[in-house]
Design an enzyme around this catalytic site. Structure first.
Site, short mmCIF file in Angstrom:
data_model
loop_
_atom_site.label_atom_id
_atom_site.label_comp_id
_atom_site.label_asym_id
_atom_site.label_seq_id
_atom_site.Cartn_x
_atom_site.Cartn_y
_atom_site.Cartn_z
N GLY A 1 3.72 3.40 13.64
CA GLY A 1 4.49 2.19 13.88
C GLY A 1 4.09 1.51 15.18
N LYS B 1 0.84 -1.20 0.00
CA LYS B 1 0.00 0.00 0.00
C LYS B 1 0.88 1.25 0.00
CE LYS B 1 -1.61 2.75 3.02
NZ LYS B 1 -1.70 4.10 2.47
N GLU C 1 10.72 15.09 15.93
CA GLU C 1 11.05 15.01 14.51
C GLU C 1 10.17 16.01 13.76
OE1 GLU C 1 9.92 11.42 12.36
OE2 GLU C 1 11.77 11.57 11.19
N GLU D 1 10.46 0.72 10.24
CA GLU D 1 11.48 1.75 10.02
C GLU D 1 10.78 3.07 10.25
OE1 GLU D 1 13.27 4.52 8.95
OE2 GLU D 1 13.35 3.95 6.84
N THR E 1 6.58 7.16 13.81
CA THR E 1 6.68 6.34 15.02
C THR E 1 5.29 6.08 15.61
OG1 THR E 1 8.92 7.06 15.48
CG2 THR E 1 7.64 6.28 17.35
N CYS F 1 13.66 10.32 6.95
CA CYS F 1 13.64 9.82 8.32
C CYS F 1 15.03 9.86 8.94
CB CYS F 1 13.07 8.41 8.36
SG CYS F 1 13.77 7.36 7.10
#
Lengths: 359, 478
Positions: free
Chosen positions: B241, B184, B389, B258, B238, B292
C-alpha cells in the site's frame, strides 16, 4: 486429479476436562462456593455439595443467580444456527438416528388419554419398528400420574422407563401439598421418573428460594428410586438470562434432568434454549462434579431436527451426554419420522406413513 | 460409555465446477491471449494439486485493458443510472444462481472451508451487488451534490483472502457510480475473478466495462502506474500500500487503500462469556485468521482471564480442521506456502520472545499448507506478535485492569482497522467505542459484514471507505 484428498475433517480432540476448567465457576464465586476436593463418581445424583452456601438464604441465592454470566441472545442463536449446519451423513446418520430413537420419551399428555391409548404407546416404545427388531426401544413413555399403572404394565420387563408428569402439570398452580401428593401417587404407582414443573410465577416474581425449596421437596418425595426432571417452561421464562438462572437453580436443588418445556405453550424446545441448558450442565459438572441430564421437549418433530440437537450435545456438553441416561427428547410424532428415516437409510427408499405404526 | 459421535465425511461435490486447463485475460468483453505473458499454475492450498494455469499479464496487456475500459467509459457513464442498475441486478442474480459453483471454486483455489464460502462469502458477494445496484439511479440523493460524476477508469488490485468478495467490494460501487474497471486478482487466487468475467458475459454487460487482468505484483504495479487510470483502489498489505501511495503521489489519480490491521478484541469482566468465546474464535480463526480486520489481539480483563482462557481452549479443541470441501470443516488450509512460512516464523518468534504457546492437539494433513489454531498467552505490548500483523490463525492474549488501560492498549498500534468490545453494560460499550481509533467496532459480535456498512481504516490500515453510502464517494468526482 489425485484421488487422495486431504484427510477427512475430524475433531481435533475429544473434549477433555482441562486442568483449571474444573474450577472455572469456583473462581467466579470464590466467596460463595466451597469446592469439593474430589469429584463424585459420574452418575452420582447427589445435589451439589460444594454449593450449599449459595442456597443458605434468599439473598445469597439471588446474588449467585444474578452473578452468572449474561447471555447475548444474538450470539447464542447464531451459535445454535451454525451448529445446525453440520452435515450428518451415512454412518454418522445411522448412529444418530438410533441414538435419537433410544432417547425419546414417548409422550401422551391429553385429557382424552385412556388405558388403551397408553397400552398402544407402551407397545410402540418397546418395539418402535415391528418390521425391524434391531431398532432400539425408546427411553421411556411419559404419561399423566393416573396412567402410570397402565404404562407400567405395557412396558413391563422391557427396560423402557415410565415417566410421569406431576406437580399439577402443566400450570403448576396448586399448593405444595397438592403437588407433593401428586408426586407421591406417581412414585407409588411405580413411576421411574417424575417430570415436575417449577412455579414460574414465583420465579418471575424473584422468589427464587421458594422455587428452590419446592424442587427439593419434590426431590425428597421422589425418594431414591425415581429420577427427577425439572421443567422450566422456557417459553414463559422468556429471556435467556432467566433460562440460565433457572437451570442453575434446578441443578442446585438436585434435579437429575433439566427440561425445557411442557409442550403446552407456544414456544417449546428450540436449538438456542437447549444449547444454553447444555452449557449450564457442562459448567455445573465442571464446578461441582455432578452430571445433570437435559431434556428438550415439545416442537421437535423431524429426524433432521433431532440430529441437530444431538450435534448441539456433542459439541457443547460432549460425548458424556450422548446416552439416554443424560439426554432425552420429549416428543410424540418425532418417533415416526426417525423410524421412516431409519428405514430409508437401510433400504435406500422412502416408505410412507403406512409403514410405521400409528399409536 | 457411548460410542463416539464421529461425523462421516460430507464433502461438497466439486463436479459443479468446470475448470479449463488454462485461462487468458478478459479484455474488452472476451478472453484473449496475452502479449508475451507466460502461464502460471494456480494450486489448491489444501492438496497442492494444480487446478489450472492462468496468464501473467504484462504491461502491454494492462495497457490494452485500460484502453478498452476507457472506450467503454464513454457509453457506460452516459447510461441512465436505472440502466446500469439493471446490469448490476442481473449480475447479482447470476451470482446467486451460480453460488454453489462459485463457493466450491473459491474453496478449491483459496483453501477456506466450504462452510464459509457457502454461508459467508457468496451471500455477501450477491448482497453487495444488489445493494449498489440500488444506488445506481439514486446518486443525486447520496449527499454528493445533485448530479455527481464518475471518475473514469478504475484500476483495482485485490488480495487473496476473500477473492470474490473483495472483487464485489471493488467492482459493484465502481460500476454503480458509472466507472469502468480493470481488476487484477491476487496471484494465488485468480480463478473466481475469471469466472466472474464469464458472469459479466452472461449478464450481457457491455464490452470493456469490466476487464480482468491476472498476474503478479509486476502486473499490479503496471496497472497502478498506468497514466490513463483515474482511480486506484487497493486492498492488501501495508507495505505494498505504501508503495502504491508513492507511485500515485503527484498524479491526479484518486486513491483508496485498505491495508493491514491488528484488531483488539476487548473482553470485560461482565461479558457474556460463552458468546464472547464464540466471538473470539470467529474473530481470529474465521478464514484461518487471514482477515485484515481479524481480532488478533485478545485484551481480556485480568479478573476473568483464566475463566475466559479455559473456556476458549475447551472450545478450540472442538474445532474441526481438514478437507476444506467437507461441509463440517471449521478450519481450512493456509493460502500459500509463502504465507505459511510467514505465520510459522512469527509464531516461532513469539515463542522465542517468551510468550506461552498453546494449540489443541491436532493432526495436520500431510500435503498442502496447514497451521494449527494457536493461542499465545502472557503476551505484552512489547512482543512482536502483539505488534506485527501475522495474518494467520494465531491469537495473542494480553490482559488489562481498567477500561482506560484497555483503550490505551487497543490504540497502541500503528494500525486501526477493527476492534471488538464485549460487555453486558451498554454505557461502557458506548464510552469505550467512542475512544477507540479503529474504522470498524463490533460490540458483542465480531467479523460481521454488511454491504450497507462502511468499512475502512485509521492510520496504517489505510484510508477511504468501502461499503454503504460512504463507499460511493471513492468512485465519484466529489
Amino acid at each position: 486429479m489425485p484421488d487422495a484428498g486431504p484427510a477427512p475433517a475430524r475433531g481435533l480432540t475429544r473434549p477433555v476436562p482441562l486442568r483449571g476448567l474444573y474450577s472455572r465457576y469456583a473462581r467466579r464465586y470464590a466467596r460463595l462456593v466451597t469446592m469439593p476436593t474430589t469429584a463424585p463418581a459420574p452418575g452420582s445424583t447427589a445435589s451439589a455439595p460444594g454449593l450449599a452456601d449459595v442456597t443458605a438464604s434468599d439473598s445469597t441465592l439471588r446474588l449467585f443467580l444474578h452473578g452468572l454470566p449474561g447471555v447475548d441472545a444474538v450470539g447464542l442463536e447464531a451459535r445454535a444456527a451454525a451448529l445446525g449446519t453440520r452435515s450428518i451423513k451415512t454412518t454418522a446418520k445411522a448412529y444418530a438416528l438410533d441414538l435419537a430413537i433410544s432417547m425419546v420419551d414417548l409422550t401422551t399428555l391429553e385429557g382424552a388419554d385412556t388405558p388403551g391409548k397408553v397400552r398402544a404407546l407402551g407397545a410402540k416404545a418397546v418395539r418402535p419398528d415391528p418390521a425391524d427388531r434391531a431398532t432400539p426401544s425408546t427411553a421411556a413413555v411419559c404419561v399423566y400420574p393416573d396412567m402410570v399403572p397402565a404404562a407400567k404394565e405395557a412396558v413391563a420387563g422391557s427396560g423402557v422407563k415410565v415417566a410421569s408428569v406431576a406437580t399439577a402439570f402443566p400450570a403448576g398452580r396448586a399448593s405444595l401439598a397438592v403437588k407433593l401428593a401428586d408426586v407421591r401417587e406417581a412414585v407409588a404407582a411405580g413411576a421411574d421418573e417424575v417430570d415436575m414443573v417449577i412455579d414460574r410465577g414465583a420465579f418471575l416474581a424473584g422468589r427464587y428460594l421458594k422455587v428452590y425449596e419446592e424442587i427439593t421437596a419434590v426431590k425428597e418425595a421422589c425418594g431414591t428410586d425415581a429420577r427427577l426432571k425439572v421443567i422450566f417452561e422456557t417459553g414463559e421464562l422468556s429471556t435467556y438470562d432467566n433460562i440460565r438462572r433457572a437451570s442453575w437453580l434446578g441443578m442446585l436443588a438436585g434435579a437429575d434432568f433439566i427440561k425445557t418445556s411442557t409442550g403446552k405453550v407456544a414456544v417449546n424446545a428450540t436449538p438456542a434454549n437447549t444449547l444454553l441448558m447444555l452449557e449450564a450442565v457442562r459448567d455445573f459438572r465442571a464446578a461441582t462434579g455432578v452430571q445433570v441430564g437435559v431434556k428438550p421437549a415439545g416442537g421437535i418433530r423431524t429426524a433432521k431436527d433431532a440430529v441437530k440437537f444431538l450435534v448441539l450435545v456433542n459439541e457443547t456438553a460432549g460425548a458424556d451426554w450422548l446416552d439416554n441416561h443424560w439426554f432425552r427428547f420429549g416428543a410424540s410424532s418425532l418417533l415416526n419420522d426417525l423410524l421412516m428415516q431409519r428405514q430409508k437409510l437401510a433400504t435406500g427408499r422412502y416408505s410412507g406413513p403406512d409403514y410405521v405404526t400409528v399409536d | 460409555m457411548a460410542p463416539v459421535f464421529e461425523y462421516a465425511p460430507a464433502p461438497e461435490s466439486r463436479a459443479v465446477v468446470d475448470l479449463a486447463p488454462s485461462y487468458g485475460l478478459f479484455i474488452d468483453g472476451e478472453f484473449t491471449e496475452s502479449a508475451g505473458g507466460d502461464l502460471v499454475k494456480t494450486v489448491s492450498p489444501a492438496t497442492e494439486e494444480v487446478l489450472a494455469e492462468y496468464t501473467r499479464g504484462t504491461a502491454e496487456d494492462v495497457d490494452r485493458a485500460v484502453r478498452a475500459a476507457r472506450k467503454a467509459f464513454e457509453t457506460w457513464s452516459a447510461l441512465p443510472g436505472a440502466e446500469r442498475a439493471k446490469y448490476l441486478f442481473r449480475i447479482a442474480r447470476v451470482i446467486q444462481e451460480r453460488s454453489r459453483e462459485l463457493a466450491v471454486l473459491e474453496t478449491l483455489d483459496n483453501g477456506k472451508p466450504i462452510r464459509e464460502t457457502r454461508d459467508a462469502d457468496l451471500p455477501l458477494v450477491a448482497a453487495h451487488f444488489f445493494y449498489y445496484a440500488g444506488w445506481a439511479d439514486k446518486l443525486g440523493h447520496a449527499g454528493f451534490g445533485p448530479d455527481p460524476r464518475p471518475l473514469g477508469v478504475a484500476g483495482q488490485v485485490i488480495p487473496w483472502n476473500f477473492p470474490l468478495l473483495m472483487l464485489a467490494w471493488k467492482i459493484a460501487p465502481a460500476l454503480a457510480a458509472g466507472n469502468t474497471v480493470v481488476l487484477k486478482p491476487a496471484e494465488t487466487t485468480p480463478l473466481s475473478a475469471l469466472f466472474f468475467a464469464d458472469i459479466c458475459r452472461q449478464a450481457g454487460l457491455p464490452r470493456g466495462v469490466v476487464n480482468i487482468v491476472t498476474g503478479d505484483g509486476a502486473t499490479g504495479a503496471a496497472l497502478v502506474a498506468h497514466p490513463d487510470v483515474d482511480k486506484v483502489a487497493f486492498t492488501g498489505s501495508t507495505a505494498v500500500g505504501k508503495e502504491i501511495a508513492r507511485t500515485v503521489a503527484g498524479t491526479a489519480k484518486k486513491l483508496t487503500l485498505e491495508l493491514g490491521g491488528k484488531g483488539a478484541n476487548i473482553v470485560f469482566d461482565d461479558a457474556p462469556v460463552d458468546q464472547a468465546v464464540e466471538g473470539i474464535v470467529n474473530g481470529i480463526f474465521f478464514n484461518q485468521g487471514q482477515v485484515c480486520c481479524a481480532g488478533s489481539r485478545l485484551l481480556v480483563q485480568e479478573s476473568v482471564h483464566d475463566e475466559v482462557l479455559d473456556a476458549l481452549k475447551r472450545r478450540l479443541s472442538t474445532l474441526r480442521l481438514g478437507d476444506p470441501l467437507d461441509k463440517n470443516t471449521d478450519i481450512g488450509a493456509i493460502n500459500s506456502a509463502e504465507q505459511l512460512a510467514r505465520i510459522t516464523a512469527l509464531a516461532d518468534q513469539g515463542e522465542a520472545e517468551g510468550a506461552e504457546r498453546w494449540s489443541p492437539s491436532c493432526e495436520l494433513p500431510s500435503s498442502g499448507y496447514w497451521f494449527a489454531p494457536t493461542v499465545f498467552t502472557g503476551v505484552t505490548q512489547a512482543h512482536t506478535i502483539a505488534r506485527d500483523e501475522i495474518f494467520g490463525p494465531v491469537l495473542s492474549v494480553l490482559t488489562f485492569r481498567t477500561p482506560d488501560e484497555a483503550v490505551a492498549k487497543a490504540n497502541n498500534t500503528p494500525y486501526g482497522l477493527s476492534a471488538g468490545i464485549w460487555t453486558e453494560k451498554g454505557s461502557r460499550m458506548l464510552a469505550v467505542a467512542g475512544r477507540l481509533r479503529a474504522g470498524v467496532i463490533w460490540s458483542n459480535t465480531f467479523n460481521k459484514f454488511d454491504p450497507t456498512s462502511p468499512f475502512g481504516g485509521y492510520k496504517e490500515s489505510g484510508f477511504g471507505r468501502e461499503g454503504g453510502r460512504h463507499g460511493l464517494e471513492a468512485y465519484l468526482d466529489v
